[in-house]
Motif scaffolding. Structure first.
Motif, PDB file in Angstrom:
ATOM      1  N   THR A 226       6.833   8.320  12.822  1.00  0.00           N
ATOM      2  CA  THR A 226       7.224   9.651  13.328  1.00  0.00           C
ATOM      3  C   THR A 226       5.531  10.031  13.574  1.00  0.00           C
ATOM      4  N   GLN A 228       3.354  13.293  14.484  1.00  0.00           N
ATOM      5  CA  GLN A 228       3.083  14.882  14.694  1.00  0.00           C
ATOM      6  C   GLN A 228       2.356  14.995  15.964  1.00  0.00           C
ATOM      7  N   GLY A 233       3.534  21.015  13.245  1.00  0.00           N
ATOM      8  CA  GLY A 233       4.834  19.819  12.647  1.00  0.00           C
ATOM      9  C   GLY A 233       6.194  20.037  13.442  1.00  0.00           C
ATOM     10  N   ASN A 236       7.307  16.660  17.143  1.00  0.00           N
ATOM     11  CA  ASN A 236       7.042  15.147  17.096  1.00  0.00           C
ATOM     12  C   ASN A 236       7.483  14.124  17.728  1.00  0.00           C
TER      13      ASN A 236
END
Length: 277
Positions: A226, A228, A233, A236
């Motif tokens: 993953t 960002q 945040g 993503n």
């Protein structure tokens, strides 16, 4: 013709538990009785059957063996040609003896069928019998008068799986995670480290989940990452880096302290796998 007994062999290491490569061999004394009284052993897949060819009922024939000829048991050796049998079987790692099975120690699973239980793990019997013998099976004549179908089921060794994810290409990991497609096993969050060669690597293990070894493992775990896209945040991108992580072989075992535990914890069996991407 009648069936004196049938013995189904199962082992969790093999696909569908089909323990095909095992062999059943009569001891010399039992083979003498088989020849003398026209009994023969045959294999059908993973089931072994002992047939009698007397012109009488099975119960009468068994009573004749027991009462007239004083034959109380028929004994066989279970042979396994694979050298790493102990490695992939749920046994002590230093096991070198013979497993002992006896129809007197069995658990009924249905009418006329029983599962044989391990009698003992006595190592004193090691080296006594023929090469590749891993078990001795005793069929009591008195038990065969009651129960015809028997089964032996052994479990595969379960280990803590440890993945070393080593970067050698241009792929960069941001927040890697190992995912179980069956949603049963939770791997630890991969931790970053440097190999002795200075390569970037990530380490993750199956934690409290011990997984069985398999001769033909089905792809189950994948490596996802993953990234960002902003500091909040909220945005993503998640992508699959490796869709099918390898499963361990039976020769990839190590005795070590469980990861994420203190040094006083008992040793456990681990499977270490090195995956390069």
């Amino acid at each position: 013709m009648f069936t004196l007994f049938s013995l189904l062999l199962e082992h969790g290491y093999f696909a569908d538990k089909k323990w095909i490569n095992a062999q059943l061999q009569a001891t010399s004394t039992t083979q003498f009785w088989l020849n003398r009284y026209q009994m023969s052993l045959h294999k059908d897949g993973t089931t072994w059957r002992l047939y009698g060819y007397q012109n009488t009922a099975k119960a009468d024939f068994l009573r004749y063996l027991s009462h007239t000829q004083n034959i109380q048991t028929l004994e066989f050796l279970l042979l396994q040609p694979l050298d790493d049998f102990v490695t992939f079987t749920d046994l002590p790692m230093d096991w070198k003896g013979l497993l002992q099975f006896n129809t007197a120690n069995s658990m009924p699973v249905s009418e006329g069928a029983s599962v044989l239980q391990v009698d003992t793990l006595d190592k004193a019997t090691q080296g006594v019998f023929v090469d590749r013998a891993i078990a001795k099976i005793v069929f009591n004549i008195s038990d065969l008068m009651v129960t015809e179908h028997y089964q032996i089921t052994l479990s595969a060794r379960a280990t803590q799986w440890v993945y070393h994810l080593i970067q050698r290409g241009q792929t960069h990991l941001y927040q890697p995670q190992l995912v179980d497609k069956q949603n049963e096993v939770s791997f630890t969050t991969p931790s970053f480290y440097k190999t002795q060669e200075g390569e970037a690597a990530w380490l993750s293990n199956s934690g409290e989940f011990n997984l069985p070894l398999q001769q033909v493992p089905a792809p189950r775990f994948e490596l996802v990452d993953t990234q960002q896209l902003d500091s909040t945040g909220e945005h993503n991108i998640q992508r699959t880096v490796i869709s099918a992580l390898p499963a361990p072989r039976s020769d990839q075992l190590h005795l070590g302290t469980p990861l994420n535990s203190n040094s006083s914890s008992p040793l456990c069996v681990q499977s270490h796998m090195y995956v390069y991407f």
